[in-house]
Write a protein that holds these residues in place. Structure first.
Motif, PDB file in Angstrom:
ATOM      1  N   TRP A 284      -0.085   5.495  -0.172  1.00  0.00           N
ATOM      2  CA  TRP A 284      -1.053   4.627  -0.934  1.00  0.00           C
ATOM      3  C   TRP A 284      -0.768   3.433  -1.090  1.00  0.00           C
ATOM      4  CZ3 TRP A 284      -2.062   2.965  -5.764  1.00  0.00           C
ATOM      5  CH2 TRP A 284      -3.355   2.158  -5.986  1.00  0.00           C
ATOM      6  N   TRP A 285       0.258   3.312  -2.249  1.00  0.00           N
ATOM      7  CA  TRP A 285       0.680   2.263  -2.904  1.00  0.00           C
ATOM      8  C   TRP A 285       1.232   1.167  -1.681  1.00  0.00           C
ATOM      9  CZ3 TRP A 285       4.567  -1.406  -3.473  1.00  0.00           C
ATOM     10  CH2 TRP A 285       4.676  -2.193  -4.579  1.00  0.00           C
ATOM     11  N   ASN A 286       2.148   1.625  -0.775  1.00  0.00           N
ATOM     12  CA  ASN A 286       2.536   0.788   0.345  1.00  0.00           C
ATOM     13  C   ASN A 286       1.358   0.331   1.312  1.00  0.00           C
ATOM     14  OD1 ASN A 286       5.713   0.785   0.621  1.00  0.00           O
ATOM     15  ND2 ASN A 286       5.157   2.642  -0.035  1.00  0.00           N
ATOM     16  N   TRP A 287       0.353   1.218   1.472  1.00  0.00           N
ATOM     17  CA  TRP A 287      -0.900   0.650   2.428  1.00  0.00           C
ATOM     18  C   TRP A 287      -1.415  -0.440   1.421  1.00  0.00           C
ATOM     19  CZ3 TRP A 287      -6.080   1.107   1.253  1.00  0.00           C
ATOM     20  CH2 TRP A 287      -6.732   0.613   2.092  1.00  0.00           C
ATOM     21  N   ARG A 288      -1.714  -0.451   0.312  1.00  0.00           N
ATOM     22  CA  ARG A 288      -2.523  -1.344  -0.387  1.00  0.00           C
ATOM     23  C   ARG A 288      -1.730  -2.544  -0.431  1.00  0.00           C
ATOM     24  NH1 ARG A 288      -7.708  -1.015  -1.893  1.00  0.00           N
ATOM     25  NH2 ARG A 288      -7.281  -1.632  -4.054  1.00  0.00           N
ATOM     26  N   ARG A 289      -0.363  -2.802  -0.570  1.00  0.00           N
ATOM     27  CA  ARG A 289       0.448  -3.847  -0.433  1.00  0.00           C
ATOM     28  C   ARG A 289       0.351  -4.648   0.879  1.00  0.00           C
ATOM     29  NH1 ARG A 289      -1.015  -2.534  -4.337  1.00  0.00           N
ATOM     30  NH2 ARG A 289      -0.393  -2.861  -6.499  1.00  0.00           N
ATOM     31  N   SER A 290       0.359  -3.644   2.013  1.00  0.00           N
ATOM     32  CA  SER A 290       0.225  -4.140   3.401  1.00  0.00           C
ATOM     33  C   SER A 290      -0.987  -4.785   3.546  1.00  0.00           C
ATOM     34  CB  SER A 290       0.666  -3.291   4.158  1.00  0.00           C
ATOM     35  OG  SER A 290      -0.632  -2.278   4.520  1.00  0.00           O
ATOM     36  N   ARG A 291      -1.924  -4.518   2.810  1.00  0.00           N
ATOM     37  CA  ARG A 291      -3.300  -5.075   2.973  1.00  0.00           C
ATOM     38  C   ARG A 291      -3.802  -6.232   2.074  1.00  0.00           C
ATOM     39  NH1 ARG A 291      -4.812  -4.267   7.811  1.00  0.00           N
ATOM     40  NH2 ARG A 291      -6.809  -4.442   7.359  1.00  0.00           N
TER      41      ARG A 291
END
Length: 207
Positions: free
Chosen positions: A21-28
């Motif tokens: 989740w954390w990495n996905w959020r930063r990617s967006r």
């Protein structure tokens, strides 16, 4: 015993889900929907004191090439950015060589091989971004997020061109994503407090 095993398994799953989740959020984060046909895909280098591209830089090149719109590279320039460690070959040239000779990429490639920091990466590629419609920074999600925040600080007039790259995939680097998230949280302390809280805009995923 079974109860403890179950709790440990649940905790492990929770950590993996959090990392994902954390990495996905930063990617967006700090991206727009992006219109237009021309784009620049900026692949940020990782220190590489070897004569060939290391594992991290090879992955970043692959993530950069899969971020090329429609996979063809029409109206796209791929910019490899990263200087040398001492007398070694620059990160940018090692990545470009890997893209060309190993992955067979024959699209438009530009090299920026003087940067030693993320701030310098962003600053030094600016002249190569002026005339494109869409800008993608490629790296691990927190690093790419940091570059987008720096671009927004350095050239707010170009911030509307920022769009997501394909440097995040569900399940990729799964076991390492919690560590990448922790490392990213430390790295992002270098941003201004307001920049760390920049809006997350899912938008429409484009190639």
């Amino acid at each position: 015993m079974l109860e403890r095993t179950g709790l440990a398994a649940a905790a492990a799953v929770a950590v993996l889900v959090w990392g994902e989740w954390w990495n996905w959020r930063r990617s967006r984060a700090v991206v727009e929907t992006g219109e237009g046909v021309s784009e620049a895909v900026v692949v940020l280098g990782y220190r590489n004191p070897r004569p060939t591209a290391n594992f991290v830089n090879r992955w970043r090149v692959r993530a950069g090439l899969r971020s090329v719109r429609d996979g063809r590279g029409q109206d796209t320039r791929v910019i490899f950015s990263g200087g040398a460690d001492g007398d070694d070959v620059s990160e940018a040239r090692l990545m470009a060589g890997y893209a060309r000779s190993v992955l067979g990429f024959d699209g438009h490639v530009l090299i920026e091989d003087t940067s030693r920091t993320t701030w310098e990466n962003v600053t030094n590629v600016l002249p190569l971004l002026e005339d494109v419609d869409r800008i993608k920074f490629v790296s691990q999600p927190a690093h790419a997020f940091k570059a987008r925040a720096y671009l927004r600080r350095r050239r707010p007039d170009l911030a509307g061109k920022l769009v997501p790259a394909h440097d995040y995939r569900p399940g990729e680097w799964l076991l390492l994503k919690p560590l990448l998230a922790l490392h990213g949280m430390v790295a992002l302390r270098g941003l201004e407090p307001a920049e760390r809280k920049l809006p997350l805009r899912p938008g429409r995923r484009r190639s």
